[in-house]
Scaffold this motif. Structure first.
Motif, PDB file in Angstrom:
ATOM      1  N   MET A 175       0.834  -1.211   0.000  1.00 39.83           N
ATOM      2  CA  MET A 175       0.000   0.000   0.000  1.00 39.83           C
ATOM      3  C   MET A 175       0.868   1.261   0.000  1.00 39.83           C
ATOM      4  O   MET A 175       0.487   2.288  -0.543  1.00 39.83           O
ATOM      5  CB  MET A 175      -0.878  -0.058   1.255  1.00 39.83           C
ATOM      6  N   ALA A 176       2.046   1.157   0.634  1.00 38.31           N
ATOM      7  CA  ALA A 176       2.913   2.334   0.759  1.00 38.31           C
ATOM      8  C   ALA A 176       3.285   2.906  -0.612  1.00 38.31           C
ATOM      9  O   ALA A 176       3.428   4.114  -0.757  1.00 38.31           O
ATOM     10  CB  ALA A 176       4.176   1.968   1.533  1.00 38.31           C
ATOM     11  N   PHE A 177       3.425   2.031  -1.620  1.00 33.77           N
ATOM     12  CA  PHE A 177       3.758   2.524  -2.954  1.00 33.77           C
ATOM     13  C   PHE A 177       2.611   3.362  -3.507  1.00 33.77           C
ATOM     14  O   PHE A 177       2.811   4.397  -4.127  1.00 33.77           O
ATOM     15  CB  PHE A 177       4.024   1.359  -3.910  1.00 33.77           C
ATOM     16  N   ALA A 180       2.518   6.663  -1.783  1.00 28.97           N
ATOM     17  CA  ALA A 180       3.594   7.529  -2.261  1.00 28.97           C
ATOM     18  C   ALA A 180       3.170   8.214  -3.553  1.00 28.97           C
ATOM     19  O   ALA A 180       3.410   9.406  -3.756  1.00 28.97           O
ATOM     20  CB  ALA A 180       4.860   6.707  -2.480  1.00 28.97           C
ATOM     21  N   HIS A 194       2.123   3.029 -13.624  1.00 24.70           N
ATOM     22  CA  HIS A 194       3.551   3.193 -13.386  1.00 24.70           C
ATOM     23  C   HIS A 194       4.077   2.277 -12.289  1.00 24.70           C
ATOM     24  O   HIS A 194       5.240   1.897 -12.313  1.00 24.70           O
ATOM     25  CB  HIS A 194       3.870   4.642 -13.008  1.00 24.70           C
ATOM     26  N   ILE A 195       3.272   1.968 -11.311  1.00 30.35           N
ATOM     27  CA  ILE A 195       3.796   1.265 -10.140  1.00 30.35           C
ATOM     28  C   ILE A 195       3.107  -0.082  -9.905  1.00 30.35           C
ATOM     29  O   ILE A 195       3.760  -1.106  -9.792  1.00 30.35           O
ATOM     30  CB  ILE A 195       3.671   2.152  -8.876  1.00 30.35           C
ATOM     31  N   ASN A 199       4.764  -4.020 -10.936  1.00 26.73           N
ATOM     32  CA  ASN A 199       5.202  -4.803  -9.795  1.00 26.73           C
ATOM     33  C   ASN A 199       4.322  -6.005  -9.496  1.00 26.73           C
ATOM     34  O   ASN A 199       4.605  -6.758  -8.572  1.00 26.73           O
ATOM     35  CB  ASN A 199       5.295  -3.915  -8.559  1.00 26.73           C
ATOM     36  N   ARG A 297      13.856  -9.517 -10.788  1.00 26.74           N
ATOM     37  CA  ARG A 297      14.093  -8.132 -11.202  1.00 26.74           C
ATOM     38  C   ARG A 297      13.467  -7.128 -10.253  1.00 26.74           C
ATOM     39  O   ARG A 297      13.702  -5.937 -10.353  1.00 26.74           O
ATOM     40  CB  ARG A 297      13.523  -7.904 -12.599  1.00 26.74           C
ATOM     41  N   LYS A 298      12.584  -7.577  -9.373  1.00 24.92           N
ATOM     42  CA  LYS A 298      11.968  -6.604  -8.469  1.00 24.92           C
ATOM     43  C   LYS A 298      12.451  -6.864  -7.048  1.00 24.92           C
ATOM     44  O   LYS A 298      12.548  -8.003  -6.608  1.00 24.92           O
ATOM     45  CB  LYS A 298      10.445  -6.663  -8.555  1.00 24.92           C
ATOM     46  N   LYS A 299      12.801  -5.814  -6.399  1.00 27.95           N
ATOM     47  CA  LYS A 299      13.247  -5.950  -5.011  1.00 27.95           C
ATOM     48  C   LYS A 299      12.698  -4.782  -4.220  1.00 27.95           C
ATOM     49  O   LYS A 299      12.774  -3.646  -4.641  1.00 27.95           O
ATOM     50  CB  LYS A 299      14.775  -5.914  -4.961  1.00 27.95           C
ATOM     51  N   TRP A 300      12.087  -5.100  -3.108  1.00 27.31           N
ATOM     52  CA  TRP A 300      11.760  -3.984  -2.216  1.00 27.31           C
ATOM     53  C   TRP A 300      11.878  -4.448  -0.792  1.00 27.31           C
ATOM     54  O   TRP A 300      11.951  -5.637  -0.531  1.00 27.31           O
ATOM     55  CB  TRP A 300      10.390  -3.396  -2.499  1.00 27.31           C
TER      56      TRP A 300
ATOM     57  N   PHE B  97       6.042   9.706   5.069  1.00 34.74           N
ATOM     58  CA  PHE B  97       5.407   8.690   5.907  1.00 34.74           C
ATOM     59  C   PHE B  97       6.349   8.126   6.963  1.00 34.74           C
ATOM     60  O   PHE B  97       7.552   8.326   6.928  1.00 34.74           O
ATOM     61  CB  PHE B  97       4.893   7.547   5.037  1.00 34.74           C
ATOM     62  N   ASN B 101       8.996   5.302   2.006  1.00 37.73           N
ATOM     63  CA  ASN B 101       8.366   4.527   0.933  1.00 37.73           C
ATOM     64  C   ASN B 101       8.825   4.977  -0.444  1.00 37.73           C
ATOM     65  O   ASN B 101       8.026   5.396  -1.264  1.00 37.73           O
ATOM     66  CB  ASN B 101       6.846   4.570   1.043  1.00 37.73           C
ATOM     67  N   PRO B 102      10.148   4.845  -0.700  1.00 35.66           N
ATOM     68  CA  PRO B 102      10.597   5.119  -2.065  1.00 35.66           C
ATOM     69  C   PRO B 102       9.927   4.125  -3.008  1.00 35.66           C
ATOM     70  O   PRO B 102       9.662   2.994  -2.621  1.00 35.66           O
ATOM     71  CB  PRO B 102      12.106   4.875  -1.997  1.00 35.66           C
ATOM     72  N   LEU B 103       9.649   4.582  -4.221  1.00 34.38           N
ATOM     73  CA  LEU B 103       9.037   3.677  -5.190  1.00 34.38           C
ATOM     74  C   LEU B 103      10.098   2.716  -5.702  1.00 34.38           C
ATOM     75  O   LEU B 103      11.291   3.048  -5.724  1.00 34.38           O
ATOM     76  CB  LEU B 103       8.444   4.495  -6.340  1.00 34.38           C
ATOM     77  N   PRO B 104       9.699   1.508  -6.122  1.00 33.86           N
ATOM     78  CA  PRO B 104      10.683   0.510  -6.542  1.00 33.86           C
ATOM     79  C   PRO B 104      11.240   0.803  -7.931  1.00 33.86           C
ATOM     80  O   PRO B 104      11.198  -0.043  -8.817  1.00 33.86           O
ATOM     81  CB  PRO B 104       9.884  -0.793  -6.513  1.00 33.86           C
ATOM     82  N   PHE B 113       9.456  11.576 -10.532  1.00 38.06           N
ATOM     83  CA  PHE B 113       8.149  10.919 -10.686  1.00 38.06           C
ATOM     84  C   PHE B 113       7.020  11.946 -10.748  1.00 38.06           C
ATOM     85  O   PHE B 113       6.164  11.906 -11.631  1.00 38.06           O
ATOM     86  CB  PHE B 113       7.917   9.943  -9.531  1.00 38.06           C
ATOM     87  N   ARG B 153      18.495   1.301  -7.813  1.00 42.64           N
ATOM     88  CA  ARG B 153      17.168   1.241  -7.226  1.00 42.64           C
ATOM     89  C   ARG B 153      17.103   1.982  -5.904  1.00 42.64           C
ATOM     90  O   ARG B 153      17.960   1.786  -5.039  1.00 42.64           O
ATOM     91  CB  ARG B 153      16.788  -0.204  -6.980  1.00 42.64           C
ATOM     92  N   THR B 155      15.166   1.506  -3.542  1.00 46.27           N
ATOM     93  CA  THR B 155      14.879   0.633  -2.398  1.00 46.27           C
ATOM     94  C   THR B 155      16.141  -0.002  -1.824  1.00 46.27           C
ATOM     95  O   THR B 155      16.085  -0.666  -0.802  1.00 46.27           O
ATOM     96  CB  THR B 155      13.889  -0.469  -2.804  1.00 46.27           C
ATOM     97  N   ARG B 169      11.572  13.840  -3.197  1.00 47.29           N
ATOM     98  CA  ARG B 169      10.584  13.523  -4.227  1.00 47.29           C
ATOM     99  C   ARG B 169       9.478  14.567  -4.296  1.00 47.29           C
ATOM    100  O   ARG B 169       8.865  14.788  -5.324  1.00 47.29           O
ATOM    101  CB  ARG B 169      10.005  12.145  -3.920  1.00 47.29           C
TER     102      ARG B 169
END
Lengths: 300, 260
Positions: A175-177, A180, A194-195, A199, A297-300, B97, B101-104, B113, B153, B155, B169
């Motif tokens: 949810m944080a994305f 943001a 975009h997000i 993802n 390819r995705k990391k968070w 926050f 919460n940086p975007l990935p 952005f 990245r 993140t 941002r």
């Protein structure tokens, strides 16, 4: 208290507990291995029985001599048509509906009805889908028994699972994305494009790919809506079927030659089963590869 | 937005009430936040400080079942009028926050952005974006450390850098107000110090409103402080006055640690 060594020694009660711990673990392990066993047995048995007939020719020639000889080209191609077309229909509808449910819809009576419908649609037996397809697409919409009608029926059958798996993939995006994005004034659609979608793509794709095996394996929904007993097509021609043609399909072909045709060579039905099964396994493997690749390819 | 009455307040609320379903989270909140200062909202958990903060860019409404009554004026304009564009409001009122919460996506893309989503496709020059990134990252003192790896990245950064990036941002959109919801609660003491220094350096250019559990932090960074309890603003005063000579016994009890 003078004997320090005795302090941490197991009492009879502790020993009994340790014993039941081991037994429980072994039982669980046994049940887990039991899952693998049937698959190995089935695959092994099928391949063993089908071995004499398996060859590239088997895939590329059509059934001959009242389906007692020849290969499976026409049903194989028919299955490919049905699967691809049904997913082309079901994927956009399912994914977009899931995006709406997950990203836009508030929790109200409408979304609750839709979610309930999705769950119940997933529980409808495939033969009921078949009857619906016969009534709605073949007769009412006037498509006749055709690849299009059968694909639409299969699409309706796969739709709820695609919605559910997409929903899950979308919900896994933190949810944080979204917050943001909203907080710099992004609209919901911009946030999604975009997000959220980039993802959740791995999850969405996996869900869709897994439906390939489901659509390929079902016999009932296509039996009344587009699949036929026998149809001669040109061998080696990829566009041998038209949208409004009837077609043969692997699952249906396996059913007919096992039950309706006398004196079929023993290896033939097993050959079909092996092809059907390996398609399913290959597709599942593909799903795993796609998921692993996109996840790396995705990391968070 | 251009002809704003010259008010000393960036945010004014009058009799603000808010319900989550049937639970009333804010009760008759009337509070004015001074322009260009750092103000703090303190109070025990569940007192409504985050809810209040989230009203100021109307992010609360993204979740169902929120009812709001009363008035909020941002820069002199009522933000609950039907012609208020949430997009424009949120450009002017940014938010940071609790958890960074940086975007990935890359550091660079995180900073631009906002610019990207607010311009039509293909109208942004690369040089303009590059300048915006450098300016924003310099403002949060990340530029020297990150200028050589702008395309990694976001993140993968340390939490402190992530949080600073989240502030950076907002900057290309030229916000008037920056809301911060416990911006340091996920950070260690050193990182907290870094963020606090950054806040002090940004004060004056932006109006900042920070929600914090940490009373010492409120004392360190804020010029004004509002104490909230059970959805009400109990006391709102200059920070020194609130901590040294609270008027309300409830404030005094909280500050002295008798509850919360």
């Amino acid at each position: 208290m003078n004997d320090h060594h005795a302090v941490f020694q197991a009492t009879p009660l502790t020993r009994r507990k340790q014993c039941s711990e081991v037994i429980a673990m072994v039982v669980f392990l046994l049940m887990t291995s039991l899952i693998v066993l049937p698959l190995l047995l089935i695959v092994g048995y099928l391949v063993y029985q089908a071995w004499p007939i398996l060859s590239l020719d088997f895939l590329l020639t059509s059934p001959k001599h009242g389906m007692r000889a020849g290969g499976i080209w026409s049903p194989l191609l028919g299955t490919v048509y049905l699967v691809v077309l049904s997913l082309v229909i079901a994927t956009p509808i399912g994914v977009l509906a899931a995006v709406f449910l997950n990203e836009y819809a508030r929790d109200n009576w409408f979304t609750r009805i839709v979610n309930l419908a999705v769950i119940n649609l997933a529980g409808v037996p495939s033969i009921v889908h078949a009857l619906f397809g016969l009534g709605a697409f073949v007769l009412f919409a006037g498509l006749g028994k055709s690849i299009l009608a059968a694909s639409l029926t299969l699409a309706i059958m796969t739709l709820p699972v695609i919605i559910a798996s997409t929903n899950e993939a979308l919900a896994a995006v933190p949810m944080a994305f979204r917050e943001a994005c909203w907080n710099v004034g992004a609209t919901r659609w911009q946030t999604i494009r975009h997000i959220v979608l980039p993802n959740s793509m791995s999850g969405i794709l996996t869900g869709v790919i897994l439906q390939v095996s489901r659509a390929a394996g079902e016999t009932a929904p296509i039996m009344f809506t587009g699949a036929v007993f026998f149809k001669a097509i040109r061998e080696g021609h990829l566009f041998a079927y038209g949208l409004f043609d009837q077609c043969m399909a692997l699952s249906m072909h396996l059913f007919t030659i096992s039950t309706q045709v006398p004196d079929v060579p023993k290896a033939l039905p097993y050959g079909i089963a092996v092809v059907l099964l390996s398609t399913v396994l290959a597709v599942n493997a593909l799903a795993i590869i796609v998921r692993v690749y996109l996840r790396s390819r995705k990391k968070w | 937005m251009s002809t704003v009455a010259p008010s000393i307040f960036s945010i004014e609320t009058k009799d603000l009430n808010l319900w989550y379903g049937s639970f009333q989270a804010l009760k008759n909140v009337s509070v004015n936040i001074r322009h260009g200062q750092i103000s703090a909202l303190i109070g025990p958990s569940g007192c409504g400080k985050t809810t209040l903060l989230r009203c100021f860019n109307r992010i609360n409404e993204s979740y169902g079942y929120v009812t709001t009554k009363g008035e909020i004026k941002i820069l002199g304009q009522n933000i609950y009028t039907p012609d208020t564009s949430l997009i424009e409001l949120r450009k002017a009122v940014g938010m940071v926050f609790q958890r960074p919460n940086p975007l990935p996506i890359s550091i660079y893309e995180n900073v631009v952005f906002g610019l990207r989503i607010h311009s039509s496709y293909g109208t942004l020059k690369k040089s303009k974006l590059d300048d915006a990134v450098e300016k924003a990252l310099r403002e949060v003192s990340l530029w020297d450390g990150l200028k050589d790896r702008l395309h990694t990245r976001a993140t993968t950064l340390q939490l402190e850098q992530q949080q600073k990036l989240c502030i950076a941002r907002l900057l290309p959109l030229k916000p008037e107000i920056i809301l911060m919801d416990e911006p340091c609660s996920a950070l260690d003491t050193e990182a907290t110090l870094g963020i606090e220094e950054l806040m002090l350096s940004l004060a004056g250019r932006y109006t900042m409103l920070i929600v914090t559990h940490n009373m010492a932090q409120a004392r360190r960074v804020s010029q004004e402080c509002a104490f909230m309890l059970l959805g009400e603003v109990v006391e709102h005063a200059r920070t020194e006055d609130l901590f040294l000579t609270p008027r309300e016994p409830r404030t005094a009890d909280y500050i002295e640690g008798r509850y919360g």
